[in-house]
Motif scaffolding. Structure first.
Motif, PDB file in Angstrom:
ATOM      1  N   SER A   1       0.848  -1.197   0.000  1.00  0.00           N
ATOM      2  CA  SER A   1       0.000   0.000   0.000  1.00  0.00           C
ATOM      3  C   SER A   1       0.882   1.245   0.000  1.00  0.00           C
ATOM      4  O   SER A   1       2.026   1.220   0.459  1.00  0.00           O
ATOM      5  CB  SER A   1      -0.897   0.019   1.236  1.00  0.00           C
ATOM      6  OG  SER A   1      -0.113   0.231   2.399  1.00  0.00           O
ATOM      7  N   ARG A   2       0.332   2.345  -0.486  1.00  0.00           N
ATOM      8  CA  ARG A   2       1.080   3.611  -0.452  1.00  0.00           C
ATOM      9  C   ARG A   2       1.488   3.951   0.986  1.00  0.00           C
ATOM     10  O   ARG A   2       2.597   4.399   1.247  1.00  0.00           O
ATOM     11  CB  ARG A   2       0.200   4.738  -1.017  1.00  0.00           C
ATOM     12  CG  ARG A   2       0.867   6.109  -0.967  1.00  0.00           C
ATOM     13  CD  ARG A   2      -0.152   7.199  -1.220  1.00  0.00           C
ATOM     14  NE  ARG A   2      -0.580   7.255  -2.597  1.00  0.00           N
ATOM     15  CZ  ARG A   2      -0.138   8.139  -3.508  1.00  0.00           C
ATOM     16  NH1 ARG A   2       0.748   9.033  -3.144  1.00  0.00           N
ATOM     17  NH2 ARG A   2      -0.582   8.134  -4.723  1.00  0.00           N
ATOM     18  N   LYS A   3       0.553   3.702   1.904  1.00  0.00           N
ATOM     19  CA  LYS A   3       0.840   4.039   3.312  1.00  0.00           C
ATOM     20  C   LYS A   3       2.067   3.287   3.823  1.00  0.00           C
ATOM     21  O   LYS A   3       2.949   3.872   4.449  1.00  0.00           O
ATOM     22  CB  LYS A   3      -0.384   3.741   4.181  1.00  0.00           C
ATOM     23  CG  LYS A   3      -0.133   4.036   5.661  1.00  0.00           C
ATOM     24  CD  LYS A   3      -1.411   4.099   6.451  1.00  0.00           C
ATOM     25  CE  LYS A   3      -1.131   4.265   7.941  1.00  0.00           C
ATOM     26  NZ  LYS A   3      -0.430   5.524   8.264  1.00  0.00           N
ATOM     27  N   TYR A   4       2.102   1.995   3.562  1.00  0.00           N
ATOM     28  CA  TYR A   4       3.233   1.198   4.055  1.00  0.00           C
ATOM     29  C   TYR A   4       4.527   1.566   3.328  1.00  0.00           C
ATOM     30  O   TYR A   4       5.568   1.788   3.962  1.00  0.00           O
ATOM     31  CB  TYR A   4       2.924  -0.291   3.867  1.00  0.00           C
ATOM     32  CG  TYR A   4       4.104  -1.199   4.117  1.00  0.00           C
ATOM     33  CD1 TYR A   4       4.714  -1.283   5.368  1.00  0.00           C
ATOM     34  CD2 TYR A   4       4.630  -1.986   3.084  1.00  0.00           C
ATOM     35  CE1 TYR A   4       5.799  -2.125   5.590  1.00  0.00           C
ATOM     36  CE2 TYR A   4       5.721  -2.824   3.304  1.00  0.00           C
ATOM     37  CZ  TYR A   4       6.300  -2.892   4.547  1.00  0.00           C
ATOM     38  OH  TYR A   4       7.377  -3.718   4.770  1.00  0.00           O
TER      39      TYR A   4
ATOM     40  N   ALA B   1       9.842  -2.296  -4.560  1.00  0.00           N
ATOM     41  CA  ALA B   1       8.680  -3.059  -4.094  1.00  0.00           C
ATOM     42  C   ALA B   1       9.183  -4.488  -3.930  1.00  0.00           C
ATOM     43  O   ALA B   1       9.517  -5.151  -4.916  1.00  0.00           O
ATOM     44  CB  ALA B   1       7.558  -2.990  -5.114  1.00  0.00           C
ATOM     45  N   HIS B   2       9.249  -4.970  -2.682  1.00  0.00           N
ATOM     46  CA  HIS B   2       9.991  -6.194  -2.357  1.00  0.00           C
ATOM     47  C   HIS B   2       9.329  -7.467  -2.887  1.00  0.00           C
ATOM     48  O   HIS B   2       9.983  -8.478  -3.110  1.00  0.00           O
ATOM     49  CB  HIS B   2      10.134  -6.275  -0.830  1.00  0.00           C
ATOM     50  CG  HIS B   2      11.320  -7.061  -0.342  1.00  0.00           C
ATOM     51  ND1 HIS B   2      11.850  -6.881   0.912  1.00  0.00           N
ATOM     52  CD2 HIS B   2      12.078  -8.023  -0.905  1.00  0.00           C
ATOM     53  CE1 HIS B   2      12.869  -7.712   1.094  1.00  0.00           C
ATOM     54  NE2 HIS B   2      13.022  -8.415   0.004  1.00  0.00           N
ATOM     55  N   ARG B   3       8.009  -7.404  -3.049  1.00  0.00           N
ATOM     56  CA  ARG B   3       7.288  -8.570  -3.605  1.00  0.00           C
ATOM     57  C   ARG B   3       5.977  -8.058  -4.165  1.00  0.00           C
ATOM     58  O   ARG B   3       5.472  -7.007  -3.730  1.00  0.00           O
ATOM     59  CB  ARG B   3       7.028  -9.618  -2.533  1.00  0.00           C
ATOM     60  CG  ARG B   3       6.206  -9.107  -1.364  1.00  0.00           C
ATOM     61  CD  ARG B   3       5.814 -10.217  -0.401  1.00  0.00           C
ATOM     62  NE  ARG B   3       5.302  -9.680   0.862  1.00  0.00           N
ATOM     63  CZ  ARG B   3       4.743 -10.425   1.808  1.00  0.00           C
ATOM     64  NH1 ARG B   3       4.607 -11.720   1.634  1.00  0.00           N
ATOM     65  NH2 ARG B   3       4.314  -9.874   2.925  1.00  0.00           N
ATOM     66  N   PRO B   4       5.405  -8.772  -5.143  1.00  0.00           N
ATOM     67  CA  PRO B   4       4.099  -8.337  -5.652  1.00  0.00           C
ATOM     68  C   PRO B   4       3.034  -8.487  -4.571  1.00  0.00           C
ATOM     69  O   PRO B   4       3.164  -9.312  -3.674  1.00  0.00           O
ATOM     70  CB  PRO B   4       3.828  -9.286  -6.824  1.00  0.00           C
ATOM     71  CG  PRO B   4       4.860 -10.341  -6.790  1.00  0.00           C
ATOM     72  CD  PRO B   4       5.910  -9.984  -5.786  1.00  0.00           C
ATOM     73  N   ASP B   5       2.008  -7.655  -4.649  1.00  0.00           N
ATOM     74  CA  ASP B   5       0.921  -7.661  -3.665  1.00  0.00           C
ATOM     75  C   ASP B   5      -0.376  -7.959  -4.416  1.00  0.00           C
ATOM     76  O   ASP B   5      -0.803  -7.178  -5.259  1.00  0.00           O
ATOM     77  CB  ASP B   5       0.873  -6.273  -3.002  1.00  0.00           C
ATOM     78  CG  ASP B   5      -0.285  -6.130  -2.022  1.00  0.00           C
ATOM     79  OD1 ASP B   5      -1.159  -7.017  -1.986  1.00  0.00           O
ATOM     80  OD2 ASP B   5      -0.308  -5.115  -1.301  1.00  0.00           O
TER      81      ASP B   5
ATOM     82  N   PRO C   1      -3.840  -2.382  -5.910  1.00  0.00           N
ATOM     83  CA  PRO C   1      -3.839  -2.209  -7.364  1.00  0.00           C
ATOM     84  C   PRO C   1      -2.533  -1.602  -7.870  1.00  0.00           C
ATOM     85  O   PRO C   1      -1.851  -0.865  -7.146  1.00  0.00           O
ATOM     86  CB  PRO C   1      -5.021  -1.265  -7.616  1.00  0.00           C
ATOM     87  CG  PRO C   1      -5.323  -0.636  -6.312  1.00  0.00           C
ATOM     88  CD  PRO C   1      -4.860  -1.572  -5.234  1.00  0.00           C
ATOM     89  N   THR C   2      -2.217  -1.930  -9.108  1.00  0.00           N
ATOM     90  CA  THR C   2      -0.958  -1.478  -9.713  1.00  0.00           C
ATOM     91  C   THR C   2      -0.823   0.039  -9.650  1.00  0.00           C
ATOM     92  O   THR C   2       0.263   0.570  -9.399  1.00  0.00           O
ATOM     93  CB  THR C   2      -0.909  -1.958 -11.178  1.00  0.00           C
ATOM     94  OG1 THR C   2      -0.950  -3.381 -11.156  1.00  0.00           O
ATOM     95  CG2 THR C   2       0.354  -1.518 -11.887  1.00  0.00           C
ATOM     96  N   ASP C   3      -1.935   0.779  -9.855  1.00  0.00           N
ATOM     97  CA  ASP C   3      -1.799   2.244  -9.872  1.00  0.00           C
ATOM     98  C   ASP C   3      -1.388   2.778  -8.502  1.00  0.00           C
ATOM     99  O   ASP C   3      -0.596   3.714  -8.401  1.00  0.00           O
ATOM    100  CB  ASP C   3      -3.053   2.948 -10.420  1.00  0.00           C
ATOM    101  CG  ASP C   3      -4.345   2.462  -9.814  1.00  0.00           C
ATOM    102  OD1 ASP C   3      -4.322   1.446  -9.089  1.00  0.00           O
ATOM    103  OD2 ASP C   3      -5.395   3.080 -10.063  1.00  0.00           O
TER     104      ASP C   3
ATOM    105  N   ARG D   1       5.791  -6.943 -16.507  1.00  0.00           N
ATOM    106  CA  ARG D   1       5.231  -6.251 -17.680  1.00  0.00           C
ATOM    107  C   ARG D   1       4.112  -5.297 -17.254  1.00  0.00           C
ATOM    108  O   ARG D   1       4.018  -4.172 -17.743  1.00  0.00           O
ATOM    109  CB  ARG D   1       4.687  -7.264 -18.691  1.00  0.00           C
ATOM    110  CG  ARG D   1       5.764  -7.971 -19.475  1.00  0.00           C
ATOM    111  CD  ARG D   1       5.218  -8.549 -20.786  1.00  0.00           C
ATOM    112  NE  ARG D   1       6.275  -9.245 -21.491  1.00  0.00           N
ATOM    113  CZ  ARG D   1       6.548 -10.540 -21.335  1.00  0.00           C
ATOM    114  NH1 ARG D   1       5.828 -11.279 -20.526  1.00  0.00           N
ATOM    115  NH2 ARG D   1       7.542 -11.097 -22.002  1.00  0.00           N
ATOM    116  N   ALA D   2       3.267  -5.745 -16.334  1.00  0.00           N
ATOM    117  CA  ALA D   2       2.114  -4.916 -15.934  1.00  0.00           C
ATOM    118  C   ALA D   2       2.575  -3.629 -15.258  1.00  0.00           C
ATOM    119  O   ALA D   2       2.082  -2.540 -15.569  1.00  0.00           O
ATOM    120  CB  ALA D   2       1.210  -5.717 -14.984  1.00  0.00           C
TER     121      ALA D   2
END
Ligand SMILES: NC(=O)c1ccc[n+]([C@@H]2O[C@H](COP(=O)([O-])OP(=O)(O)OC[C@H]3O[C@@H](n4cnc5c(N)ncnc54)[C@H](OP(=O)(O)O)[C@@H]3O)[C@@H](O)[C@H]2O)c1
Length: 327
Positions: free
Chosen positions: A108-111, A133-137, A141-143, A172-173
């Protein structure tokens, strides 16, 4: 400021990070379990200083490295203060569990942004060169993620952003989003890649190349398994497996690949290098690779690992023999 070897840039190989102008040393040094963890502070300092003397300019951290979490940044922050900041490429990350509650992990942006502030405080830096970003979440959302990374850059707290543990589709995303919305583009993917873990060869390396991103391989020595230290039947007391109860270190206890390690060790010796050196340059055979991110518990290991670069080419028969051993 400490004094460093004046010829430190003469023998290291520096590679551009994908299509980007910034260069990384072919061998970089990370702090994960070692500095601020099971390696004492004086030895940590000797390792960072020796690495820099050998031309290693890139030092890698994450919010949760060290014991307790954050201690790697705190210990190395004090060491980095004695080094010339403009000659260093410092990275950190957020994504894994750092503090309790709903804002202490994922993307999250907050974290992300509060964790970056904490990392800068521990490192005693105004900015990091690279924030990951250490791992995908799966839930953010991507944005939101890409806007947060962009904010890190626009606020001057990071110069570049990167992805870690992202597969081909994730990479890619996120890259496509940054291009479409003119936000900071990820310049690199930090991935687990070593002789026994080759998942990234199934598309991730290619996706990074297509996106103009560099790639840095973590755990290139499989945490020490791809060295000669576990060939003896007795685990050395002064090794990661001997010292650490960490679940990751316990992965080393799997002795199944030891027969393969023995064969690779013999091949390395025929090439006139050590197994650790073979494992490092074998990763760099791939054109997508920017750097290999080692860990080290003493300066002599760094010397050995960097010396790998003096024997970095392979005959086709050697590559075939390695494939046969690994298959
Ligand atoms: N993005 C991620 O999710 C992620 C995850 C993990 C790691 N990483 C990054 O990758 C970095 C490296 O990870 P790692 O420490 O597991 O890497 P590694 O290079 O696979 O293993 C490092 C360990 O191998 C041994 N070693 C290194 N050189 C040696 C030599 N020449 N001879 C004998 N033993 C040698 C040392 O073990 P002993 O300590 O036993 O002496 C050293 O601590 C981390 O610091 C971190 O920056 C990132």
């Amino acid at each position: 400021m400490a004094a460093f070897n004046e010829s430190r840039y003469e023998s290291m190989v520096y590679k551009r990070c994908g299509r980007w102008g910034v260069k990384l040393p072919a061998v970089s040094l990370g702090a994960w379990q070692t500095y601020g963890g099971y390696v004492d502070d004086a030895t940590s300092k000797r390792c960072l200083f020796r690495a820099f003397d050998l031309g290693i300019t890139h030092f890698d951290f994450a919010n949760n490295y060290g014991e307790p979490n954050g201690n790697a940044e705190a210990v190395c922050g004090r060491i980095i203060k004695e080094m010339p900041r403009n000659e260093l490429l410092i990275s950190t990350k957020a994504g894994f569990l750092m503090w309790p509650g709903p804002y202490g992990e994922w993307l999250s942006r907050k974290y992300l942004l509060s964790s970056l502030d904490d990392s800068l405080r521990r490192l005693q830096l105004d900015y990091v060169d690279l924030f990951y970003a250490h791992r995908p979440d799966p839930d953010t959302p991507t944005d939101e993620v890409m806007d947060a990374l962009d904010q890190a850059v626009r606020s001057g707290k990071a110069l570049y952003v990167g992805l870690s543990n992202h597969d081909a589709d994730d990479t890619r995303a996120k890259h496509a989003h940054a291009v479409a919305y003119h936000t900071a583009r990820p310049i690199i993917n930090q991935v687990r890649y070593h002789m026994f873990e080759r998942q990234v060869e199934q598309g991730t390396l290619q996706a990074c190349a297509e996106c103009g991103m560099g790639v840095i391989a973590y755990c290139p020595l499989a945490q020490g398994l791809l060295t000669d230290k576990y060939l003896a039947s007795q685990t050395p007391a002064d090794s990661r497996l001997g010292r650490s109860t960490d679940i990751c270190a316990k992965r080393l206890a799997d002795r199944e690949p030891i027969e393969k390690v023995r064969k690779l060790d013999a091949l390395a010796r025929r090439r006139g290098q050590t197994l650790a050196q073979l494992a490092i340059v074998w990763l760099l055979r791939r054109p997508e690779m920017t750097s290999v991110l080692i860990g080290a518990s003493r300066p002599e290991q760094i010397e050995e690992d960097v010396a790998a670069l003096t024997n970095a080419t392979f005959a086709a028969e050697e590559l075939a023999e390695i494939e046969a051993i690994l298959s």
